[in-house]
Scaffold this active site. Structure first.
Site, PDB file in Angstrom:
ATOM      1  N   GLY A 184     -28.111  45.249  37.321  1.00 40.64           N
ATOM      2  CA  GLY A 184     -28.670  44.096  37.164  1.00 40.64           C
ATOM      3  C   GLY A 184     -30.099  44.073  37.930  1.00 40.64           C
ATOM      4  O   GLY A 184     -29.988  44.412  38.837  1.00 40.64           O
ATOM      5  N   LEU A 220     -21.335  28.383  60.319  1.00 39.14           N
ATOM      6  CA  LEU A 220     -21.807  27.603  59.240  1.00 39.14           C
ATOM      7  C   LEU A 220     -23.111  28.460  58.443  1.00 39.14           C
ATOM      8  O   LEU A 220     -23.499  29.418  58.797  1.00 39.14           O
ATOM      9  CB  LEU A 220     -22.538  26.332  59.851  1.00 39.14           C
ATOM     10  CG  LEU A 220     -21.379  25.428  60.465  1.00 39.14           C
ATOM     11  CD1 LEU A 220     -22.000  24.142  61.061  1.00 39.14           C
ATOM     12  CD2 LEU A 220     -20.295  24.764  59.188  1.00 39.14           C
ATOM     13  N   GLY A 235     -31.905  41.429  38.126  1.00 37.09           N
ATOM     14  CA  GLY A 235     -32.301  40.069  38.249  1.00 37.09           C
ATOM     15  C   GLY A 235     -33.188  40.100  39.739  1.00 37.09           C
ATOM     16  O   GLY A 235     -33.350  41.116  40.271  1.00 37.09           O
ATOM     17  N   HIS A 269     -61.919  29.605  52.382  1.00 37.23           N
ATOM     18  CA  HIS A 269     -62.181  30.812  51.918  1.00 37.23           C
ATOM     19  C   HIS A 269     -62.454  31.989  53.115  1.00 37.23           C
ATOM     20  O   HIS A 269     -62.721  31.448  54.170  1.00 37.23           O
ATOM     21  CB  HIS A 269     -63.809  30.845  51.209  1.00 37.23           C
ATOM     22  CG  HIS A 269     -64.235  32.035  50.725  1.00 37.23           C
ATOM     23  ND1 HIS A 269     -63.638  32.850  49.766  1.00 37.23           N
ATOM     24  CD2 HIS A 269     -65.164  32.855  51.496  1.00 37.23           C
ATOM     25  CE1 HIS A 269     -64.576  33.903  49.572  1.00 37.23           C
ATOM     26  NE2 HIS A 269     -65.339  34.134  50.426  1.00 37.23           N
ATOM     27  N   ALA A 328     -30.889  27.953  47.269  1.00 34.94           N
ATOM     28  CA  ALA A 328     -30.582  26.944  48.491  1.00 34.94           C
ATOM     29  C   ALA A 328     -31.392  25.848  48.580  1.00 34.94           C
ATOM     30  O   ALA A 328     -30.738  24.792  49.041  1.00 34.94           O
ATOM     31  CB  ALA A 328     -30.947  28.019  49.730  1.00 34.94           C
TER      32      ALA A 328
HETATM   33  P1  FAD Z   1     -22.824  28.609  49.717  1.00 37.72           P
HETATM   34  O1  FAD Z   1     -24.081  29.017  50.587  1.00 37.72           O
HETATM   35  O2  FAD Z   1     -22.091  29.598  48.781  1.00 37.72           O
HETATM   36  O3  FAD Z   1     -21.614  27.796  50.749  1.00 37.72           O
HETATM   37  C1  FAD Z   1     -20.517  27.365  50.335  1.00 37.72           C
HETATM   38  C2  FAD Z   1     -19.501  27.058  51.615  1.00 37.72           C
HETATM   39  O4  FAD Z   1     -18.513  26.887  51.335  1.00 37.72           O
HETATM   40  C3  FAD Z   1     -19.369  28.647  52.367  1.00 37.72           C
HETATM   41  O5  FAD Z   1     -19.719  28.738  53.402  1.00 37.72           O
HETATM   42  C4  FAD Z   1     -17.931  28.788  52.203  1.00 37.72           C
HETATM   43  O6  FAD Z   1     -17.470  29.696  53.220  1.00 37.72           O
HETATM   44  C5  FAD Z   1     -17.363  27.455  52.009  1.00 37.72           C
HETATM   45  N1  FAD Z   1     -16.000  27.265  51.287  1.00 37.72           N
HETATM   46  C6  FAD Z   1     -15.766  27.631  49.945  1.00 37.72           C
HETATM   47  N2  FAD Z   1     -14.748  27.320  49.860  1.00 37.72           N
HETATM   48  C7  FAD Z   1     -13.960  26.702  50.816  1.00 37.72           C
HETATM   49  C8  FAD Z   1     -13.079  25.743  50.896  1.00 37.72           C
HETATM   50  N3  FAD Z   1     -11.991  25.918  50.166  1.00 37.72           N
HETATM   51  N4  FAD Z   1     -12.782  25.357  52.429  1.00 37.72           N
HETATM   52  C9  FAD Z   1     -13.853  25.325  53.197  1.00 37.72           C
HETATM   53  N5  FAD Z   1     -14.782  25.817  52.948  1.00 37.72           N
HETATM   54  C10 FAD Z   1     -15.192  26.614  51.723  1.00 37.72           C
HETATM   55  N6  FAD Z   1     -31.507  31.269  47.486  1.00 37.72           N
HETATM   56  C11 FAD Z   1     -32.688  30.767  47.652  1.00 37.72           C
HETATM   57  O7  FAD Z   1     -33.002  29.680  47.438  1.00 37.72           O
HETATM   58  N7  FAD Z   1     -33.652  31.619  47.998  1.00 37.72           N
HETATM   59  C12 FAD Z   1     -33.362  33.106  48.508  1.00 37.72           C
HETATM   60  O8  FAD Z   1     -33.997  33.792  48.764  1.00 37.72           O
HETATM   61  C13 FAD Z   1     -31.950  33.350  48.181  1.00 37.72           C
HETATM   62  N8  FAD Z   1     -31.603  34.714  48.438  1.00 37.72           N
HETATM   63  C14 FAD Z   1     -30.325  35.081  47.999  1.00 37.72           C
HETATM   64  C15 FAD Z   1     -29.980  36.463  48.269  1.00 37.72           C
HETATM   65  C16 FAD Z   1     -28.490  36.709  48.036  1.00 37.72           C
HETATM   66  C17 FAD Z   1     -28.297  38.206  48.139  1.00 37.72           C
HETATM   67  C18 FAD Z   1     -27.719  35.829  47.465  1.00 37.72           C
HETATM   68  C19 FAD Z   1     -26.262  36.299  47.339  1.00 37.72           C
HETATM   69  C20 FAD Z   1     -27.839  34.591  47.282  1.00 37.72           C
HETATM   70  C21 FAD Z   1     -29.372  34.242  47.617  1.00 37.72           C
HETATM   71  N9  FAD Z   1     -29.834  32.987  47.225  1.00 37.72           N
HETATM   72  C22 FAD Z   1     -31.147  32.387  47.818  1.00 37.72           C
HETATM   73  C23 FAD Z   1     -28.885  31.665  46.735  1.00 37.72           C
HETATM   74  C24 FAD Z   1     -28.427  31.059  48.054  1.00 37.72           C
HETATM   75  O9  FAD Z   1     -27.725  31.753  48.906  1.00 37.72           O
HETATM   76  C25 FAD Z   1     -27.206  30.164  47.321  1.00 37.72           C
HETATM   77  O10 FAD Z   1     -27.839  29.316  46.496  1.00 37.72           O
HETATM   78  C26 FAD Z   1     -27.059  28.908  48.371  1.00 37.72           C
HETATM   79  O11 FAD Z   1     -26.215  29.386  49.563  1.00 37.72           O
HETATM   80  C27 FAD Z   1     -25.834  27.748  47.863  1.00 37.72           C
HETATM   81  O12 FAD Z   1     -25.761  27.001  48.621  1.00 37.72           O
HETATM   82  P2  FAD Z   1     -24.379  26.107  48.717  1.00 37.72           P
HETATM   83  O13 FAD Z   1     -24.212  25.187  49.933  1.00 37.72           O
HETATM   84  O14 FAD Z   1     -24.292  25.493  47.332  1.00 37.72           O
HETATM   85  O15 FAD Z   1     -23.133  27.117  48.857  1.00 37.72           O
END
Ligand code: FAD
Length: 468
Positions: A181, A40, A183, A444, A320
């Site tokens: 990129g 997870l 960003g 401070h 996140a």
């Molecule tokens: P996700 O984390 O993408 O989770 C979606 C889940 O759904 C996954 O586990 C996937 O396997 C599952 N899934 C997909 N399709 C299916 C399906 N059909 N059936 C069952 N399961 C499925 N955000 C921050 O806030 N701070 C940070 O420092 C930060 N650093 C990052 C660094 C990197 C390198 C990256 C790539 C991202 C970073 N992010 C950060 C962004 C953050 O990871 C995402 O915004 C966050 O994980 C989104 O959460 P979510 O629950 O929407 O989706």
């Protein structure tokens, strides 16, 4: 085929999905969480926030140690054991994902490991290792997240072409790493691999790295990376990457860029694409907008009233902390509580060295939209704590509404800016005026004082520096 009927179903076990599942369970719903991966935590825990910050911390400590040379303490050049680093990173991740497994059990959430897709507005098809099943649901939360965008002209089949997931595997340290990129993700990866010893080149299409952040916040970072990296080409486009036997040839188009450069690995970090195309969403009547982002109201409800969508799958900002808050709202609304996702703003942090963090209105935006502001900006050279921390490269600033005095936005650049911005987020949510912040007694010497001095500067009451 097995046919199940379930109450509250969450598709996707990332930060958004597991939060929705846990909150719904706490509200007495019978919850089923479907995640295709064994672990997870989604992108954030497995291949995003957590592994990247684990590695960035190591780079930061190495940097801090090297900085001590200027005050008379010298260590040898760091020896990097990549296997040990990888094990450390994997341990951090598995401790956290293991914690989630414990919470799933403790809350009696039904966990299904499988890939879900839609059959209709009321039914899912789930493919698991043991076969297929269908689930009809009363409420559903879509939380399937996003994946890296691929741009044309790049031979992705070549193992020297990386995305962020591959970069976080830290399987090797390329001598020359080119990052497409500039960003937040690109610049964080640059900091990690610079720390590990790669020679870094960053190519950014817009005229500046980390485009949404104000220029003054980026100055400290730019000063550092211009010294540390081989090159940063802004306003530059990558037109093609060719895989040659000895290296990768990266072709560029930009006024100040050469026609091409060579690299041993190329990381493509140009944004993320939602996973809506992988769940047969066309079999439903759920509305999507630009870039396939699922449209919701402030209750996270889609146009299909028993289906909610949260997190990255609903678009920008893909973060996140946005996903987790939306997850709570979806669970609460579906369980009959009055809840809505209406933040004043969502904070952004680049965990670079130094860090850059901002919330709410930026100066750039105020200028574009002609919004009047009163600004207080405190350079860290005048902060006692920044001096003791050897961290003079920084600035704290706050923007206020000149009429009401309320805070509209804030930005902090410097060591621990990601931690410090929390105070500005609270101030914004609580509708604080400059005086509230200025009269709040900060300990401070701390870096947190710098935000209070920024408010004092807006008030004209600062004594640590000259009021302007
Ligand atoms: P996700 O984390 O993408 O989770 C979606 C889940 O759904 C996954 O586990 C996937 O396997 C599952 N899934 C997909 N399709 C299916 C399906 N059909 N059936 C069952 N399961 C499925 N955000 C921050 O806030 N701070 C940070 O420092 C930060 N650093 C990052 C660094 C990197 C390198 C990256 C790539 C991202 C970073 N992010 C950060 C962004 C953050 O990871 C995402 O915004 C966050 O994980 C989104 O959460 P979510 O629950 O929407 O989706």
């Amino acid at each position: 085929m097995k046919q199940l009927e379930r109450d509250f179903v969450v598709l996707g076990g990332g930060p958004g999905g597991y939060t929705a599942a846990f909150r719904a369970a706490d509200l007495g719903r019978s919850v089923t969480l479907i995640e295709q991966q064994k672990s997870l935590g989604g992108v954030c825990l497995n291949v995003g926030c957590i592994p990247s910050k684990t590695l960035l911390h190591l780079a930061q400590v190495m940097d801090d140690a090297a900085q001590l040379e200027s005050v008379g303490i010298t260590y040898g050049k760091p020896k990097v054991d990549l296997d040990a680093i990888r094990t450390h990173k994997e341990t951090v991740v598995s401790n956290l994902t293991g914690g989630l497994d414990g919470l799933v059990k403790a809350r009696k959430v039904e966990r299904i490991t499988g890939t879900g897709s839609f059959i209709s507005d009321t039914e899912l098809l789930i493919k698991t290792e043991d076969g297929e099943m269908t689930i009809t649901f009363k409420d559903l939360v879509i939380a399937v997240g996003s994946r890296p965008i691929q741009i044309p002209g790049i031979p992705y089949e070549d193992e020297r072409i990386w995305d962020s997931t591959k970069a976080l595997e830290v399987s090797e340290i390329p001598k020359r790493l080119t990052i497409i990129g500039g960003g937040i993700i690109g610049m964080e990866m640059a900091a990690i691999y610079h720390g590990l010893g790669s020679e870094i080149t960053v190519i950014e299409m817009t005229d500046s790295i980390i485009p949404p952040a104000d220029r003054d916040l980026k100055q400290s970072l730019l000063k550092q990376v211009k010294k540390q990296y081989k090159a940063i080409y802004t306003s530059t486009k990558v037109t093609k990457v060719s895989a040659e036997s000895e290296s990768l040839k990266v072709e560029l188009e930009g006024e100040k860029a050469p026609d091409s450069i060579e690299a041993d690995a190329v990381l493509v970090a140009v944004g993320r694409k939602v996973n809506t195309d992988r769940i047969d969403i066309d079999k439903t009547t759920i509305k999507r907008g630009d870039r396939d982002w699922i449209l919701t109201d402030e209750k996270q409800r889609t146009n299909v009233s028993h289906i909610y969508a949260i997190g990255d799958v609903t678009g920008d900002p893909m973060l996140a902390h946005r996903a987790t808050h939306q997850g709570k709202v979806a669970a609460e609304v579906a369980s009959g509580l009055k809840s809505a996702f209406t933040p004043m703003s969502i904070p952004s942090v680049a965990y670079t060295q130094p860090e850059i963090a901002w919330i709410g209105l930026t100066e750039q935006e105020a200028k574009e939209k002609k919004i009047p502001i009163k600004k207080g900006s405190f350079p860290w050279q005048a902060s006692g704590r920044a001096m003791t921390e050897l961290a003079p490269l920084g600035v704290s600033k706050a923007l206020f509404d000149p009429e009401s005095g309320r805070i509209l936005g804030a930005g902090i650049a410097g060591k621990h800016a990601g931690e410090l911005i929390g105070e500005a987020v609270l101030a914004l949510e609580m509708g604080a005026v400059a005086e509230d912040i200025a009269l709040t007694i900060h300990p401070h010497p701390t870096l947190s004082e710098t935000f209070a001095v920024a408010a004092e500067l807006a008030e004209g009451t600062a004594t640590d520096t000259m009021n302007r």
